[in-house]
Scaffold this motif. Structure first.
Motif, PDB file in Angstrom:
ATOM      1  N   PHE A  15      -2.113 -14.560  -5.030  1.00 45.31           N
ATOM      2  CA  PHE A  15      -3.379 -13.901  -4.696  1.00 45.31           C
ATOM      3  C   PHE A  15      -4.530 -14.883  -4.874  1.00 45.31           C
ATOM      4  CE2 PHE A  15      -6.924 -10.844  -5.524  1.00 45.31           C
ATOM      5  CZ  PHE A  15      -6.937 -10.301  -4.251  1.00 45.31           C
ATOM      6  N   LYS A 175      -1.334  -7.296 -10.091  1.00 45.74           N
ATOM      7  CA  LYS A 175       0.021  -6.863  -9.706  1.00 45.74           C
ATOM      8  C   LYS A 175       0.141  -5.347  -9.617  1.00 45.74           C
ATOM      9  CE  LYS A 175       2.883 -10.715 -11.161  1.00 45.74           C
ATOM     10  NZ  LYS A 175       3.966 -11.166 -12.045  1.00 45.74           N
ATOM     11  N   SER A 178      -2.784  -1.642  -5.329  1.00 44.47           N
ATOM     12  CA  SER A 178      -2.134  -1.604  -4.022  1.00 44.47           C
ATOM     13  C   SER A 178      -2.524  -2.809  -3.165  1.00 44.47           C
ATOM     14  CB  SER A 178      -2.542  -0.318  -3.289  1.00 44.47           C
ATOM     15  OG  SER A 178      -3.922  -0.370  -2.963  1.00 44.47           O
ATOM     16  N   GLN A 179      -1.686  -3.068  -2.160  1.00 41.25           N
ATOM     17  CA  GLN A 179      -1.997  -4.131  -1.208  1.00 41.25           C
ATOM     18  C   GLN A 179      -3.313  -3.823  -0.491  1.00 41.25           C
ATOM     19  OE1 GLN A 179      -0.674  -7.001  -0.772  1.00 41.25           O
ATOM     20  NE2 GLN A 179      -1.766  -7.621   1.072  1.00 41.25           N
ATOM     21  N   LYS A 180      -3.547  -2.552  -0.225  1.00 41.96           N
ATOM     22  CA  LYS A 180      -4.789  -2.156   0.446  1.00 41.96           C
ATOM     23  C   LYS A 180      -6.005  -2.524  -0.404  1.00 41.96           C
ATOM     24  CE  LYS A 180      -6.964   1.824   2.642  1.00 41.96           C
ATOM     25  NZ  LYS A 180      -6.854   3.265   2.967  1.00 41.96           N
ATOM     26  N   ARG A 182      -6.138  -4.919  -2.709  1.00 40.72           N
ATOM     27  CA  ARG A 182      -6.269  -6.381  -2.706  1.00 40.72           C
ATOM     28  C   ARG A 182      -6.932  -6.863  -1.417  1.00 40.72           C
ATOM     29  NH1 ARG A 182      -1.225  -6.075  -5.570  1.00 40.72           N
ATOM     30  NH2 ARG A 182      -0.051  -6.261  -3.645  1.00 40.72           N
ATOM     31  N   GLU A 183      -6.539  -6.260  -0.297  1.00 44.63           N
ATOM     32  CA  GLU A 183      -7.147  -6.642   0.986  1.00 44.63           C
ATOM     33  C   GLU A 183      -8.636  -6.305   1.005  1.00 44.63           C
ATOM     34  OE1 GLU A 183      -4.702  -4.659   3.859  1.00 44.63           O
ATOM     35  OE2 GLU A 183      -3.022  -6.057   3.563  1.00 44.63           O
TER      36      GLU A 183
END
Length: 196
Positions: A15, A175, A178-180, A182-183
């Motif tokens: 990341f 970690k 969610s990926q969302k 992080r985006e």
């Protein structure tokens, strides 16, 4: 504006690397120039040797990489550090960069022989931004672990050098989110540096 990015993470899929890409994209959108100092890829040796300590005493760095970094830092207006927080602190290469590059005769000198007041030699640098990742919740990092990066780097190093413009951006629980999320962080970060 000319910016030096001091980056330390060995894994290109991290990341931290995504953060690096977002920062570079934002700076590019703002038409800023940047010099990426990728400590892992450039083979920087973070170990302070006996010869380095003698050079510290004599205020005359000897490591060729340190001398190169000194020249590169003399050409920028702002420093951006990007690294993960491991075991509550920065990785060895970032610490070694501070030890060996934020060095008497390179980054600062003492105002006179009778005290330890520092005067910055890199007067071209107007500010420092530190961007970190960690898995610890921010409140635990502050209350339980004592905000080590804030105390050691932003105050212990850059406040002592007299830099008033100091900022820390911390991405926590990386970690676990969610990926969302992080985006979303990356979009916000790019937008922030597009207005830098």
């Amino acid at each position: 504006m000319k910016v030096a990015i001091i980056y330390n993470h060995p894994y290109s899929g991290s990341f931290c690397n995504a953060i690096l890409q977002a920062v570079q994209a934002g700076l590019t959108r703002a038409s800023h120039q940047f010099d990426l100092i990728h400590l892992d890829n450039e083979g920087f040796n973070p170990v302070m040797s006996a010869a380095d300590l003698r050079a510290f005493r004599d205020k005359s760095a000897i490591d060729p990489k340190v001398l190169e970094y000194q020249q590169r830092l003399q050409r920028v207006d702002h420093l951006i550090f990007i690294f993960p927080i491991w075991w509550e602190l920065m990785p060895a290469m970032t610490k070694g960069f501070v030890d060996k590059v934020i060095f008497p005769g390179v980054a600062y000198d003492y105002s006179n022989a009778s005290n330890t007041r520092m005067k910055p030699l890199l007067k071209n640098i107007s500010g420092v931004t530190v961007i970190t990742t960690m898995n610890t919740p921010g409140i635990l990092y502050r209350l339980i672990f004592g905000n080590a990066i804030q105390k050691a780097l932003l105050r212990g190093t850059f406040w002592k050098l007299g830099y008033i413009n100091r900022k820390w951006i911390s991405f926590n629980r990386v970690k676990m989110v969610s990926q969302k999320k992080r985006e979303k962080w990356l979009v916000q970060l790019e937008a922030k540096f597009a207005k830098f």
